[in-house]
Design an enzyme around this catalytic site. Structure first.
Site, PDB file in Angstrom:
ATOM      1  N   PRO A   2      28.276  32.340  55.275  1.00  0.00           N
ATOM      2  CA  PRO A   2      27.378  31.226  54.976  1.00  0.00           C
ATOM      3  C   PRO A   2      28.086  30.023  54.371  1.00  0.00           C
ATOM      4  O   PRO A   2      28.864  30.164  53.432  1.00  0.00           O
ATOM      5  CB  PRO A   2      26.410  31.822  53.960  1.00  0.00           C
ATOM      6  N   GLU A   3      27.800  28.884  54.910  1.00  0.00           N
ATOM      7  CA  GLU A   3      28.143  27.623  54.246  1.00  0.00           C
ATOM      8  C   GLU A   3      26.843  27.071  53.663  1.00  0.00           C
ATOM      9  O   GLU A   3      25.808  27.731  53.734  1.00  0.00           O
ATOM     10  CB  GLU A   3      28.786  26.644  55.223  1.00  0.00           C
ATOM     11  N   HIS A  90      25.502  48.661  54.549  1.00  0.00           N
ATOM     12  CA  HIS A  90      25.972  47.614  53.638  1.00  0.00           C
ATOM     13  C   HIS A  90      24.842  46.916  52.890  1.00  0.00           C
ATOM     14  O   HIS A  90      25.007  45.801  52.417  1.00  0.00           O
ATOM     15  CB  HIS A  90      26.808  46.590  54.409  1.00  0.00           C
ATOM     16  N   ARG A 109      31.569  42.796  53.652  1.00  0.00           N
ATOM     17  CA  ARG A 109      32.880  42.595  53.035  1.00  0.00           C
ATOM     18  C   ARG A 109      32.850  42.596  51.517  1.00  0.00           C
ATOM     19  O   ARG A 109      33.887  42.618  50.876  1.00  0.00           O
ATOM     20  CB  ARG A 109      33.515  41.294  53.564  1.00  0.00           C
ATOM     21  N   ARG A 151      46.459  12.321  44.815  1.00  0.00           N
ATOM     22  CA  ARG A 151      46.511  13.688  45.355  1.00  0.00           C
ATOM     23  C   ARG A 151      47.242  13.708  46.693  1.00  0.00           C
ATOM     24  O   ARG A 151      46.959  12.916  47.582  1.00  0.00           O
ATOM     25  CB  ARG A 151      45.093  14.230  45.544  1.00  0.00           C
TER      26      ARG A 151
END
Length: 270
Positions: A2-3, A90, A109, A151
DNA sequence: AAAGACACCTGTCCGC
DNA sequence: TGCGGACAGGTGTCTT
């Protein structure tokens, strides 16, 4: 998995059926997540859910006496299921509700997290240093330009840094940089204010469009009802190595930045 | 302070 | 068909 758009899709799906509901039980079948699921989370049982919010990719379920803080990591998903439904391999955590629904966390995971916090949630160490929400006003070209000065890191890893701006993950970082015409490997500190203006706009656009499509389903993302997202068909560069650029037909290139696959068009992006 | 590598896990896919 | 290795949507932590 998921984003931000996928987390937002999940939040919108579960919120109407969570808010106002009393938690009747919390069942932890597998406490080994990114951090151990604390036993103290049992204090949430018996309390009523007041709000369901998103901060970056964190899901915050607030109760009168504390907040359940969840993260879906790379492979997590939340489903609302009936209590009779047998948990799968899971399905690590269940939050059972008075309305006879169960909020079930599945995470193969186990990079995700389920935490419990009783102090003001904005003081949580995982949240306190986060950058602005990309869909809110505090995120703009000024912010990106100011933070990037000096940066040397690549602009892609810069915008994926949650301390700079939250919620821009690997898919949408490549997509936004394509839309902005900026090469992902360009040094963040050497990009003009004008180009950051374009970038801040397209980051917002790509995230909003993805939310409108219910997120991106590459392999297995589904919303809380089990439906996939439809933004994958809108992806212009992500996962399209060697395919023709939609704009100029040159082959899309793949490079690795910060150990993540990054896609761009060498013709359209500079 | 900043940047990069590494860690945490399982599932899937690809080449041999 | 089996096996090894690469790879996957995240991000905190450690090392330079």
């Amino acid at each position: 998995m998921p984003e931000l758009p996928e987390v937002e899709t999940t939040c919108r799906g579960i919120r109407p059926r969570l808010v106002g509901q009393k938690i009747t039980a919390i069942i932890v079948r597998q406490p080994r997540m990114r951090w151990p699921v604390p036993t103290a989370i049992q204090a949430a049982s018996g309390q009523t859910i007041e709000q369901v919010e998103r901060r970056g990719k964190y899901i915050l379920i607030s109760l009168a006496g504390g907040t359940i803080l969840m993260h879906l990591g790379m492979s997590g998903s939340l489903r609302l299921v009936n209590p009779e439904q047998e948990p799968g391999k899971h399905d690590h955590v269940d939050i059972a509700l008075k309305n006879n629904l169960v909020l079930r966390l599945n995470d193969p995971r186990r990079f995700g997290a389920v935490l419990w916090w009783t102090d003001p949630i904005e003081k949580h160490p995982l949240l306190i240093k986060l950058g602005p929400e990309p869909l809110e006003d505090a995120f703009d070209d000024q912010h990106l330009w100011r933070l990037s000065r000096g940066r040397k890191q690549a602009v892609k890893t810069f915008i994926m840094n949650g301390h700079v701006v939250v919620g821009v993950g690997n898919i949408y970082a490549s997509e936004a940089l394509f839309r902005a015409g900026i090469r992902p490997q360009r040094q963040a500190g050497r990009i003009s204010k004008q180009r950051y203006q374009r970038l801040s706009i397209v980051i917002r656009e790509v995230l909003q469009e993805a939310i409108a499509q219910g997120g991106t389903t590459l392999q297995d993302f589904t919303n809380s009802d089990g439906q996939p997202g439809y933004f994958a068909q809108e992806l212009l560069v992500y996962g399209r190595e060697n395919q023709a650029c939609v704009s100029c037909s040159k082959p899309i290139k793949m490079i690795v930045l910060g150990q993540r696959a990054s896609f761009y068009c060498p013709q359209c992006q500079s």
